[in-house]
Design a protein around this motif. Structure first.
Motif, PDB file in Angstrom:
ATOM      1  N   VAL A  65       0.854  -1.180   0.000  1.00 36.07           N
ATOM      2  CA  VAL A  65       0.000   0.000   0.000  1.00 36.07           C
ATOM      3  C   VAL A  65       0.892   1.231   0.000  1.00 36.07           C
ATOM      4  O   VAL A  65       1.881   1.283   0.729  1.00 36.07           O
ATOM      5  N   ASP A  66       0.564   2.197  -0.833  1.00 37.93           N
ATOM      6  CA  ASP A  66       1.378   3.394  -0.972  1.00 37.93           C
ATOM      7  C   ASP A  66       0.884   4.468  -0.020  1.00 37.93           C
ATOM      8  O   ASP A  66      -0.263   4.886  -0.112  1.00 37.93           O
ATOM      9  N   ILE A  90      -4.726  -7.000   2.210  1.00 40.55           N
ATOM     10  CA  ILE A  90      -4.566  -7.169   0.759  1.00 40.55           C
ATOM     11  C   ILE A  90      -4.674  -8.643   0.399  1.00 40.55           C
ATOM     12  O   ILE A  90      -5.343  -9.014  -0.578  1.00 40.55           O
ATOM     13  N   ASP A  91      -4.037  -9.503   1.177  1.00 42.99           N
ATOM     14  CA  ASP A  91      -4.094 -10.942   0.900  1.00 42.99           C
ATOM     15  C   ASP A  91      -5.519 -11.463   1.023  1.00 42.99           C
ATOM     16  O   ASP A  91      -5.964 -12.269   0.193  1.00 42.99           O
ATOM     17  N   MET A  92      -6.244 -11.030   2.050  1.00 44.81           N
ATOM     18  CA  MET A  92      -7.615 -11.502   2.224  1.00 44.81           C
ATOM     19  C   MET A  92      -8.495 -11.031   1.075  1.00 44.81           C
ATOM     20  O   MET A  92      -9.348 -11.783   0.580  1.00 44.81           O
ATOM     21  N   ASP A 134      -1.589 -10.809  -8.935  1.00 49.19           N
ATOM     22  CA  ASP A 134      -0.187 -10.752  -8.543  1.00 49.19           C
ATOM     23  C   ASP A 134      -0.071  -9.801  -7.353  1.00 49.19           C
ATOM     24  O   ASP A 134      -0.222  -8.589  -7.506  1.00 49.19           O
ATOM     25  N   ARG A 135       0.204 -10.329  -6.179  1.00 51.10           N
ATOM     26  CA  ARG A 135       0.194  -9.524  -4.961  1.00 51.10           C
ATOM     27  C   ARG A 135       1.496  -8.766  -4.745  1.00 51.10           C
ATOM     28  O   ARG A 135       1.639  -8.053  -3.761  1.00 51.10           O
ATOM     29  N   THR A 136       2.441  -8.907  -5.654  1.00 52.01           N
ATOM     30  CA  THR A 136       3.694  -8.149  -5.541  1.00 52.01           C
ATOM     31  C   THR A 136       3.610  -6.823  -6.288  1.00 52.01           C
ATOM     32  O   THR A 136       4.537  -6.028  -6.229  1.00 52.01           O
ATOM     33  N   LYS A 189     -13.024   0.234   4.393  1.00 46.10           N
ATOM     34  CA  LYS A 189     -13.871   1.425   4.317  1.00 46.10           C
ATOM     35  C   LYS A 189     -14.184   1.794   2.876  1.00 46.10           C
ATOM     36  O   LYS A 189     -13.332   1.667   1.983  1.00 46.10           O
ATOM     37  N   ALA A 190     -15.415   2.245   2.661  1.00 44.71           N
ATOM     38  CA  ALA A 190     -15.811   2.745   1.351  1.00 44.71           C
ATOM     39  C   ALA A 190     -14.914   3.909   0.957  1.00 44.71           C
ATOM     40  O   ALA A 190     -14.591   4.773   1.773  1.00 44.71           O
ATOM     41  N   GLY A 191     -14.521   3.942  -0.313  1.00 43.08           N
ATOM     42  CA  GLY A 191     -13.594   4.950  -0.814  1.00 43.08           C
ATOM     43  C   GLY A 191     -12.205   4.410  -1.028  1.00 43.08           C
ATOM     44  O   GLY A 191     -11.398   5.027  -1.735  1.00 43.08           O
ATOM     45  N   SER A 192     -11.894   3.256  -0.420  1.00 39.53           N
ATOM     46  CA  SER A 192     -10.586   2.642  -0.652  1.00 39.53           C
ATOM     47  C   SER A 192     -10.446   2.284  -2.125  1.00 39.53           C
ATOM     48  O   SER A 192     -11.416   1.915  -2.792  1.00 39.53           O
ATOM     49  N   ALA A 193      -9.239   2.382  -2.641  1.00 37.22           N
ATOM     50  CA  ALA A 193      -8.992   2.105  -4.057  1.00 37.22           C
ATOM     51  C   ALA A 193      -7.647   1.412  -4.216  1.00 37.22           C
ATOM     52  O   ALA A 193      -6.682   1.744  -3.517  1.00 37.22           O
ATOM     53  N   LEU A 194      -7.616   0.459  -5.130  1.00 37.44           N
ATOM     54  CA  LEU A 194      -6.403  -0.317  -5.378  1.00 37.44           C
ATOM     55  C   LEU A 194      -6.185  -0.484  -6.878  1.00 37.44           C
ATOM     56  O   LEU A 194      -7.149  -0.538  -7.659  1.00 37.44           O
TER      57      LEU A 194
END
Length: 838
Positions: free
Chosen positions: A382-383, A539-541, A555-557, A586-591
């Motif tokens: 996560v950045d 992130i893994d879950m 790809d989790r890397t 939480k709502a609003g999270s982005a990946l």
């Protein structure tokens, strides 16, 4: 009877003395205690205050009807049956008994609809101000009997003569016992004689009556009919449990009890609009004695309302709750309406430039960190570098953590998003739990002083209702689309939670997510609840849940973005126990994720992911995600937005025929508002008044003006005006200063002309607006008949007295200024002479 709110009526409260119900706040430097006001700025009686006084009166009445004994099935037993139990006092929770719900729902006591529209208009602002006044007070030292030092206070009071109306309903099935409960409620109103603060010192005297009583056969429709029922024995309790609000006929606590899901069926989408009529408390956290609210309406809170609407349109109620349990019916959370449509949580990857004002809303410029910045190093889950300097610039950006926005030209192929941010209004209302014996707020009575933060009324929130596996023919769509009243949130029986819900068919289909190569942009549109695994990161879950349900390997890397979390709490009143805590994404999270090669039929799987969501309890609105949506795949446009203009200049509605009580109140506040306007205008014109009256630097003297003031007083009576005329008549030939003043005293109606021209020729060009305002038709435009108000002789005398006293004070200051200048000149001459002699 299926209708839970079988009995409805209004409580009319007529205030027979000045009154004050404190808001728990003051105005720094001027008022120590302000009174409670409604959303239109008018004095009101909060529902909780009204309920508290009403319950005390009902307890006294029941105690007397039972001859001082609390029989199990007597009138005393009807009080908790009507008002609900008091767990902090009766200790029901400690005995293992669930608290009894309140059958009586009370709204705030406010002005009638016609009066509210009249007084809430911008022209009526002086009338609203005149509804209240400020009363000074001191604390008396017991030993000396004098005022204690540093104990001067100023408190706001509302005027007597105000009549307020509170809507009420009682949720009971029809029958003799229900009629007895209604009679007890109506009869208890007659015992409420005072309400609010300082009610033992003359304030708050009132008269309460029940009007517009509606109910089934046998319902007492007047106070006299209620007395007849109270004069007899109390009917015995029915073995059937009384219905209070919606019931939940189906719950599934274990996975094997879940009914069969229709996962392969298409979704039918409906738009849900919730217009808030009263403040709505959506509990978020308890901070000391303050209960804060969420900034949206979660799906869990909307489920009972939507289930009732679906059941009313023809669906089986058990099937509705089964659909919520297995996710075939989803109540997505309601976010603020922006631009006529639904808004979305601000993405966590949007950042605002610090110390900048060139953004679309006047704040800092925006950017999407997933698009406008270089990729982070691999293996960074996560950045969190939002506050660090950009690689190509020294500018700093700060992430936007909360709020909602609406989209302009939104869609999967949009290159730039033009956001319009939502403005969420909240109110804070303070209440207290009063000890019956000590008659003051105490912790033993249930918490003492506490405050609710609530979503302000007048706002509209928009959510969605998704249904699958249910043919449209099963329910009546026309019936479903009818607006229905609802109660939402906490304290629904005490002046909170009233809303109107409108369900309409969605006008557009959910956009199909595009395939962006091996990239997956995931935007969390509502909180996601996942099974916790202490050996895995969030992130893994999340990636594991996507892989297991939709067969999309990630790809989790290579992960970029920001996940945030929210804690959900709850309370089960029936069990008197807290619900299990939930920690959700939480709502609003982005990946931004990378898809591993070899995924078949990726477009279909991405579409299924967006339609069906992620995690558990999706029927309650959790788990809604947007895939490869422009919210996170596009840049943010920073062009300035035009703010929405408020409609102004609307004509004030007419009151028409009014009651004698209201006419008397309106006349009182119109006169008071006129006096306030005159006093302010006279004070503003004070420097030019002596010249307008023809006064010079040495005439009149302060002795002459003092003698005139002693003669006329405050001009409250007509004889004082006549005495002033005789005084000036004797001097007008010999004293030039009395000529102009005599003309005004001789014809008091000229006072409005004097107010108009009192600035004098030198200031005439710069005072056109003030001169226009000083004419009676504009000075008193808040009145129903400005000309009649200006023709009032007592008001003319008051204006004349205000002008004279303002002119006298200005003349005195001018004389004092001239005297100081002369003294300085004389001192300077003496100093010069002394220096020359030396």
């Amino acid at each position: 009877m299926s209708d839970a709110n079988a009995f409805t009526f209004d409580v009319r409260v007529t205030m027979e003395s000045d009154w004050a119900i404190g808001s728990g706040a003051g105005r720094q430097g001027s008022i120590d205690r302000l009174i409670e006001r409604d959303s239109d700025g008018l004095p009101c009686i909060p529902a909780k205050t009204l309920r508290g006084m009403w319950r005390d009166a009902a307890e006294q009445l029941a105690f007397g009807l039972d001859d001082g004994g609390g029989r199990k099935n007597g009138w005393t037993a009807l009080v908790p049956h009507l008002f609900g139990s008091q767990p902090a006092i009766d200790q029901r929770g400690q005995r293992g008994e669930p608290p009894a719900r309140s059958r009586l729902s009370v709204g705030d006591a406010v002005f009638g609809e016609k009066e509210r529209k009249f007084l809430a208009h911008e022209i009526s602002q002086p009338l609203r101000d005149a509804l209240t006044f400020v009363r000074p007070g001191v604390a008396i030292d017991v030993a000396s009997g004098t005022a204690r030092p540093d104990f001067l206070r100023f408190e706001e009071f509302a005027r007597q003569g105000i009549t307020l109306v509170a809507p009420c309903s009682i949720a009971l099935r029809e029958g003799p016992r229900a009629n007895a409960a209604v009679a007890l409620a109506i009869g208890a109103l007659a015992l409420v004689e005072r309400i609010g603060g300082k009610r033992r010192r003359g304030a708050g005297r009132c008269r309460m009556t029940a009007v517009n009583i509606k109910g089934p056969a046998g319902t007492p429709t007047s106070f006299e009919e209620a007395l007849k029922i109270l004069d007899g024995p109390v009917p015995a309790a029915s073995p059937e449990r009384e219905q209070v609000g919606p019931t939940i006929p189906y719950t599934a606590s274990r996975r094997e009890e879940q009914p069969e899901s229709h996962a392969d069926s298409a979704w039918s989408r409906w738009t849900v609009e919730i217009a808030l009529i009263e403040p709505v408390v959506v509990p978020d956290a308890v901070l000391g004695n303050v209960i804060t609210t969420l900034d949206h309406l979660p799906g869990t809170m909307l489920m009972p309302v939507l289930a009732s609407a679906l059941a009313g349109s023809g669906m089986d109620e058990r099937a509705v709750w089964a659909g919520f349990a297995n996710g075939d019916i989803r109540a997505l959370p309601a976010y603020p309406r922006v631009g006529g449509g639904r808004s979305w949580p601000i993405p966590s990857v949007w950042e605002r430039k610090k110390d900048d004002t060139e953004g679309p809303d006047g704040g800092g410029r925006l950017r999407n960190s997933l698009i406008d910045r270089d990729e982070p190093d691999p293996c960074t889950p996560v950045d969190h570098r939002s506050l660090q300097a950009d690689e190509t610039s020294s500018d700093q950006y700060k992430p936007m953590r909360d709020g909602f926005f609406g989209q302009v030209d939104a869609g999967p192929a949009v290159s730039e998003i033009a956001p319009v941010f939502a403005e969420i209004k909240t109110v804070v209302r303070t209440h207290n739990a009063v000890d019956d014996l000590r008659q003051k707020p105490t912790t033993e009575a249930g918490g003492g002083l506490y405050s609710y933060e609530a979503l302000a009324p007048g706002q509209v929130f928009v959510g969605e209702l998704w249904i699958r596996g249910v043919p449209t023919a099963v329910f009546d769509t026309k019936s479903l689309e009818k607006p229905v009243p609802a109660k939402i949130g906490r304290a629904k029986t005490g002046g909170y939670g009233k809303a109107e819900v409108t369900i309409t068919k969605a006008t557009s289909d959910l956009a199909t997510p595009p395939v962006l190569g091996d990239e997956l942009f995931l935007f969390v549109a509502s909180d996601i609840v996942l099974r916790f695994d202490e050996h895995r990161s969030a992130i893994d879950m999340l990636c594991n849940a996507i892989k297991q349900e939709y067969r999309i390997a990630l790809d989790r890397t290579h992960v970029n973005g920001d996940l945030r979390f929210r804690r959900h709490e709850g309370w089960v009143a029936h069990w008197n126990l807290p619900r299990p805590s939930l920690v959700a994404i939480k709502a609003g999270s982005a990946l931004k994720l990378r898809i591993e090669p070899g995924v078949d039929d990726l477009a279909t799987k991405l579409n299924n992911l967006q339609e069906n969501g992620l995690g558990e309890r999706r029927g309650e609105g959790f788990g809604h995600v947007l895939v490869n949506n422009s919210v996170v795949t596009s840049k943010v446009e920073n062009a300035p937005r035009e703010r929405e203009k408020k409609d102004g200049g609307q004509e004030r509605p007419s009151l028409g025929t009014v009651s004698a009580e209201l006419a008397e109140l309106l006349e009182l506040i119109e006169v008071q508002a006129a006096k306030d306007a005159i006093r302010l205008l006279a004070a503003g014109h004070a420097p030019s008044l002596p010249r307008a009256f023809g006064w010079s630097a040495d005439k009149p003297t302060m002795s002459q003006l003092g003698a005139l003031r002693a003669v006329i007083g405050d001009l409250a009576e007509a004889w004082q005006l006549e005495a002033g005329q005789r005084y000036l008549e004797a001097r007008k030939d010999a004293e030039a200063w009395a000529n102009e003043l005599f003309e005004v005293f001789k014809r008091p109606s000229r006072v409005w002309e004097q107010l108009q021209t009192s600035n004098g020729p030198a200031q005439q060009q710069s005072s056109d607006q003030e001169a226009k305002r000083s004419r009676p038709d504009s000075l008193f435009d808040f009145a129903r008949d400005p000309q009649a108000l200006a023709a009032s002789e007592p008001l003319q005398r008051y204006a004349l007295a205000s002008l004279f006293h303002a002119a006298m004070r200005a003349h005195k200051r001018a004389l004092e200024k001239q005297r100081r200048m002369e003294d300085r000149r004389a001192a300077s001459e003496r100093a010069a002479a002394a220096a020359e002699g030396a």
